[in-house]
Structures are given as C-alpha cells and as structure tokens.
Design a protein around this motif. Structure first.
Motif: not given
Length: 802
Positions: A668-673
């Motif tokens: 999830f956080w990798l996708t946002l970044l």
C-alpha cells in the motif's frame, strides 16, 4: 478455453492455486464460503490433491484421483509419465495437464460453481490406435480434530454410488461422480471410494466428471451435486473464458514474473464477494482461502479481521486493481463506504457485510480512490453520484482540528493503517507510545491535500464551479499547513500545541513507588510520557498527578485517571496534555511497588515513511519532491532490496521483518510513493522500486506458494498473513509504470517515458498494447493498429468501433 493464456507451470514454479467462486459470474455466500486449494505433487506425493478446511470446520479434507490402467495404479506424481503441470487458469478455474503413459494424456479442469460446490472434469485421451481401458477411483482424506475420519458410501438408484464425507461441523458434504459405482464396497479394510471404468476407443477421449457439494444434509448436498453434473459445463466454461478477457494479461519476458502477476490478478478477483445484508454493493475480503469463510453464528458477525470489513488501505489497492476488470465491483467498494455515511459526513473505517463497524473515521483517501477508478471506467454518472458524499466526508475530517490551526489530527493509531511507527506504537513494548492525537503529522496532511485536489478535479470535470472554487481554497490552505511541517530538509512530526519538533530523553527509568521528584527542565518545552508496566495482566487503579511549569512559565498541575491511560495487557501509557517547561513532581496514587515506572519526554524527530507521503499528494514544490525522492532512495534510510521500508534503517527500532520493530515492505505505502514518483517525473525510480517488490513476491510464490501480507525488507520472502490481498502485486501501480490503461475494446490510454527496460505487452478486453524502447504499438480486436512514439500520455481510439 482456447483464449486463456497457455502456461507450463510445475510444482517448482511460482504457483498460487487457490480456487473460490467468482463473484462476477456466480453466487457467493458471506457466511459459508468454501474455498479450495490444488496441490501439484512431486516424487512420491499424490499427483493431484484438491483440499479445503470448509472455512475452519475441518483440519483438512482432500479429494484425490487414482487411475488404474493395464494393472498399474497412478496416484503418486512419480508414477505419471509426465507429472501434472498448470496450463491455464482464471478466477474460479484451473486447468492441469499430465501424461499417465506414453499413450494416455490427462487434462484436469477444476471449477468452483458457487460457494458450496466445486467440481472437476478429467479428460483422458488415448493416442493409441487400439482401444484401452482406464478406471478412475475418487477418494477422500478427512482430517478432523487430529484424527482421520472415514467417508461413507451413499447408494443411489440404478446401482450407482456417491461418497458421503460424514458430518463436518454443520455440513454433510457429498461427492458425486457421473456413472460411478462403489469400489471394494464389501471390504471393511479398504477406505470407501467411488469409481468408474471406461474403455476408450483408439484416438478417442473419455470424460470423467464429478462434483462436490457441501450443504447441511446428505440429501441437500447430493441434490446440488447432481444439479451441477447435469449442466452443460462448456457453456459455463465459455463464460469463464469471456470474463477472463477483462483481466490484464502482462508479458514481461520473464515467465516467473508473468506467472506471479497473473496469479495475483486471479486471486484479487477471488477476493470479491457479492452484496450481503448490510452492504448493498460488492465488497471484498482480505484473505479468501480454505480456512476462511465460515460463520458459526450464521450471520457473519463472528468473522475474523480478514473478513470483518473493507479497510481503506486494502480498498485502495483492490478497487484500483479491479477498476479495469469490473467497474461494478470497484465502484461498489466506494459506494459501500457512502452507504454507511452518517448525516454529519462520518464514514466508518471498516464497514462489513454483516454490519460490522470499527468506530473510527475512515482514512481520508476515498475521493482519490473514486477519481482513480474513474480514470479506468470514464463513468461520469458515478462521479455525479458519489461527489456530494465525498465532499461531506472531506469536510468532516477538517473538523478534527483540536487547536484550530488548519492541521487536523489523527484520532487513534489504527486510523493510519499501521500501528508500528516508532514515534507512537502504543501497543508495542518497544514503542515510544506518544499519543497520536497530540501530534500533527505530514501523512494526514498529505491524505487531506490529496483528497482536496481529487475533489477539485472532480468538481472541474462536473462543471461545479462553486465547489471547485471552495476546493481550490482548501488546497491552498492545506498546502500552507503542510509547508509548516517542513523541518531540517524533510517533513516531520510536531507537537499539536507548541508546534515544535523536539528530541526526547529519559527522565526516570525503571523506578518503583508512588512519588518522584525529577525537577527536570525541558528545553524546548515538551510533553512527557508516563509508562507503567508489570503486575501480571492486572490494570492498577492509579491516579496520576503531574506538577511543574508550563510553556508560558506558569505553575501547572495535571491529573489523569486509570481510564486516561492506554492499556495493553499489563502495560499502560499516558502522554501529558500539558507541554511542560519543567517537570517537578510525579505522583501515582494507588500504584503498588510491583509496577515499574518509566518517564520520558516526547521525541518527534524519528524518521519514518510518513515523512515521504507528501510526495504522493502531488501538492508540494518540485524541489521538495526531489529532496524526498533522494531520501526515499537512500539505502541508509528507506531503500532496501525488496522495496521501500516503513521507517529509517537508522532508527533503533527498525526491524526488516517487522516482528520486533518497524519495517517490512508493504505494497500500500509502496504504491502511494510510486504514484508520487510518477507524478514528479521519476517513473524510472518507481519502476526500480516496484521491480524489487515483484522479485520478492515471485520468490514467495515459488517457495511458499502464496503471496503474503507484506515482505521482509532485506530478504525475498513473505511475512504476515498468507494470502492477504495487501501483499498482492499492486496492479494499478504496475500499469501506471508500464504506461498502459485499457478502457475498453475501442479505447486505450498509453504513453509517457518507457522505463520498464525490456519490451512488455498488455492484453485486455481484446486489445494488445506493446511497449518497448522503440515505441508503442496498439492492436485492437478489429485489426486496427496504431503505432506511437514513447512521448506524452495520449488517448488511442479504434475508429472502426467509434
């Protein structure tokens, strides 16, 4: 099934062979969903094993075929001339092929018809010119409470037999094989099984078809099994094949990676369930596998966390991944949030199909999600429908601003979606345990700024000038607020009231007693954290009193009761509401000496991934985006072998496994970044980051045969909950990195720099988009072809279908 991609995957390849009912095509049951998993054997293990746990009712129940031909039995993988390998799959469907002998080929097609029924069609082809005889025996292993339970034969009219698996919880499953008779029915020493003998003419084929059904009585199960045996399976297989064209089929030149992406996409579709009594639209579950799906209460209210509602972090990944596959499901996820919205705009963080709610305000990401879904569907009525509710939800979040400075605060740690940030981590023994309600954070500002920008885009698209003007003002205010969190070259946490970012230090360590006199000056002024531990899981009846001097130099006294602490087992933590310039005395009335006391000031300088999230908002100056990208790719902090980790590797509580600290790589956080990097013209960095994650996911599928909730930061294996969709391939980010968005059979968006490296092809809805360093080629199903340079993002339409 000629249109399905042809694979050749054996037991050593990346595999994820779970099977569940496809909510796009058939009924699903939220309270009794029976999922299965196929295992391909090696050496002396069974060649084909289809197993379930009936949602947790059983230890393990397996259905296995055994073939007999020319005096030989074919059961173990090593007995086959060529052991089984996967040649095709789609949601709810698996196709396996094998060779029994040099003259006998086997094709096994497994299909889940609905939540209570699964079946298989075994096709045996005789390559010899002479007739040959083959027998199939189908039997079951039933593990219940550590014991092997025997099945029973169920006599049928006409001399046929079915297999009754006995009472498993409240089920009486039955397996019916077309034309079956009992095998060794009179031998009490032989496990009951059913079988069928067929003579296959030269150059001809024979079909063996069976169905398992799991309902509450043998008669109900038998009736359902016989119903599906009578159906025209080819008609249903054609529907499966047609529906599979909606799934993006991505060819990268790496067969292992292609399989990982394809299985992840199949399992993502499996996560969807049809509406139930409390949510009016399709939803999803975090893990859909053999051990999940059964509700003993019968209403779903007792499901565990993976089945108890749609969390916003998973909703973002799932809905954007599903948007180009099935707009109804993706849009339904957003509509479900709005269906539980209260008049004041409040939306629960985790609404469930059985009416479950968490009681916290949802992560402010729904407008960004809705706008993202629209990019795949171009469904304007959907935007008209959801815009008012999303705007009200955004306004509700802006009211959670205790000091009225334009920087709202989180109301609890779970709202963030991750409870291991070292600054807070109240539930972890190693956490600092600062109260997140008393801190202003860059991640919340990034979410809200993204929401405001997305709502503004929607308002502009819908020609709502008044709303667009208001939202433009909100964007400006939030950008100013976020700018105030820039501290020493990055975004940082700061105290809610003093607006200071401060280091912390121990004041009292491992002390016992009721009264302490630290006489500690705090420069600059700061809050203090009081931690109580010990006591054999008993919560002490304690009253805390803090005496000292506040930030204005005035004497102050603060009192807190036991209820004001956050208690986890035998450990409680309290963050002072006062910002102290000096702490003179600490009194803990009623605290016995079996408890230990630690007191420290709050450290808001610790570096975690929230410092990077403003990159995703696409609302910060380019020079700051460049600084964040440099921090993101710094191996001393976030850049790890499997992606981007959750806190700086320099933090004393960094743990690449996330077991005893903050860490791991979470998609999830990798996708946002990744989205942020693309927005700020660094798609090459996003591609590198994504490839690191994909390598770990591929290794997980090869070794563990499942994707996992998250991944070790430094080693290529999965961690957390197996099969959790939070650890699936982030399909939305992958398509953005590749630069392809297929809207329909007549329309595609593609372009931008090609950063993948090797040529890649995406097939979806009958369209093929090929990208390479040399350019882009779009092939429509009508035969119309468009060739483009790798420049700007652009719309491509087939004029033959206009």
């Amino acid at each position: 099934m000629t249109k399905l991609r042809r694979w050749q995957l054996n037991a050593t390849d990346p595999l994820s062979l779970q099977l569940a009912a496809d909510a796009r095509l058939c009924p699903t049951d939220y309270t009794d969903d029976q999922a299965w998993e196929l295992t391909l054997g090696t050496l002396d293990s069974p060649a084909l094993v289809l197993a379930t746990r009936y949602g947790g009712r059983a230890g393990l129940v397996s259905l296995l075929p055994m073939w007999n031909h020319d005096g030989r039995a074919f059961y173990q993988a090593q007995a086959y001339a060529k052991p089984p390998y996967v040649t095709g799959f789609a949601p709810g469907y698996l196709r396996v092929q094998a060779t029994l002998t040099s003259q006998l080929a086997l094709q096994a097609e497994y299909w889940v018809m609905e939540s209570h029924a699964v079946g298989a069609r075994f096709t045996v082809a005789n390559a010899h010119v002479e007739p040959t005889t083959v027998r199939l025996d189908l039997f079951a292993h039933i593990g219940m409470s550590g014991k092997e339970m025997p099945p029973r034969l169920l006599p049928l009219p006409g001399g046929e037999s079915a297999l009754h698996l006995g009472k498993i919880g409240n089920l009486h499953p039955v397996v019916a094989l077309a034309g079956a008779s009992a095998t060794d029915a009179d031998n009490p020493l032989v496990t009951p099984k059913i079988g069928r003998t067929v003579t296959i003419e030269g150059r001809q084929k024979a079909v063996f078809q069976w169905v398992h059904a799991g309902l509450h009585s043998p008669n109900e199960s038998l009736t359902l099994a016989q119903h599906w045996l009578k159906q025209d399976w080819d008609k249903y297989f054609k529907r499966i094949e047609q529906a599979a064209e909606a799934l993006p089929d991505i060819e990268t030149g790496d067969a292992d990676l292609d399989a990982t992406i394809a299985f992840s996409t199949q399992q993502l579709v499996h996560s969807a369930l049809k509406p139930a009594r409390s949510l009016p639209y399709h939803s999803f579950v975090a893990v859909r596998g053999p051990g999940r799906g059964f509700s003993p209460r019968g209403d779903g209210s007792d499901h565990d966390r993976a089945w108890s509602g749609q969390t916003p972090t998973l909703a973002y990944l799932a809905a954007l991944g599903l948007a180009s596959i099935d707009a109804t499901i993706a849009q339904g996820i957003v509509r479900n949030y709005l269906a539980v919205q209260q008049p004041d705009g409040w939306i629960d963080w985790k609404p469930g199909l059985a009416g479950q709610q968490q009681g916290s305000l949802c992560l402010p990401i729904l407008a960004r999600l809705a706008w993202g879904i629209f990019q795949y569907t171009e469904d304007t009525p959907f935007l008209h429908e959801v815009f008012p509710g999303l705007l009200k939800f955004f306004d509700r979040w802006l009211k959670l601003d205790a000091d009225g400075d334009g920087l709202p605060e989180w109301q609890n740690e779970p709202q963030t979606g991750y409870v291991f940030f070292p600054t807070f981590a109240v539930w972890q023994p190693w956490g600092q345990k600062a109260d997140i309600r008393l801190v202003e954070t860059p991640d919340l500002l990034a979410y809200l700024l993204s929401e405001a920008k997305s709502l503004k885009e929607i308002a502009y698209f819908l020609r709502n000038d008044e709303a667009e003007k208001q939202l433009n003002e909100a964007v400006t205010r939030l950008q100013t607020a976020l700018d105030s969190l820039w501290h020493e070259g990055r975004y940082a946490y700061r105290d809610r009231d003093s607006h200071l970012t401060t280091t912390g230090r121990p004041i009292i360590t491992d002390a016992r007693g009721e009264e302490f006199f630290p006489a500690e000056d705090l420069t600059p002024p700061n809050r203090v954290i009081i931690e109580i531990s010990g006591g054999v899981n008993l919560t002490p009846r304690v009253t805390l009193k803090l005496d000292g001097v506040d930030a204005n130099g005035q004497p102050i006294s603060e009192t807190a009761t036991q209820a004001d602490f956050i208690w986890v087992h035998s450990r409680g933590a309290y963050t002072s509401r006062t910002v102290f310039a000096r702490l003179d005395r600490v009194t803990l009335e009623g605290l016995s000496r079996v408890y230990r006391v630690d007191i420290s000031s709050v450290d808001t300088t610790r570096l975690d991934i929230n410092a990077l999230l403003p990159l995703w908002s696409a609302g910060i100056p380019p020079e700051r985006a460049t600084a964040l990208a440099a921090l993101l790719t710094d191996p001393a902090h976030f850049w790890r072998p499997t992606g981007v980790t959750m806190c700086s590797a320099t933090d004393p509580n960094f743990d690449p496994s996330n077991a005893d600290g903050c860490g791991g790589v979470w998609p999830f956080w990798l996708t946002l970044l990744g989205e942020g990097l693309i927005e700020y013209n660094q798609p090459d960095v996003a591609a590198d980051m994504l490839k690191r994650l994909l390598a770990a996911q591929t290794a997980s599928l090869k070794e563990q045969k499942t994707l996992s909730e998250f991944y070790h930061s430094d080693e290529s294996h999965g961690l957390g909950e197996p099969g959790n969709i939070g650890g699936f391939v982030p399909l939305h980010l992958l398509l953005r990195v590749i630069g392809v968005r297929v809207i329909s059979a007549r329309k595609v968006w593609t372009g931008g720099p090609f950063v993948w490296g090797a040529p890649v092809a995406v097939r979806q809805h009958g369209v093929v988009v090929r990208r390479s360093p040399d350019g882009t080629r779009v092939e429509f199903p009508t035969g119309h072809v468009v060739e483009l340079a790798n420049d700007s993002w652009q719309e491509v339409i087939d004029p033959k279908l206009a």
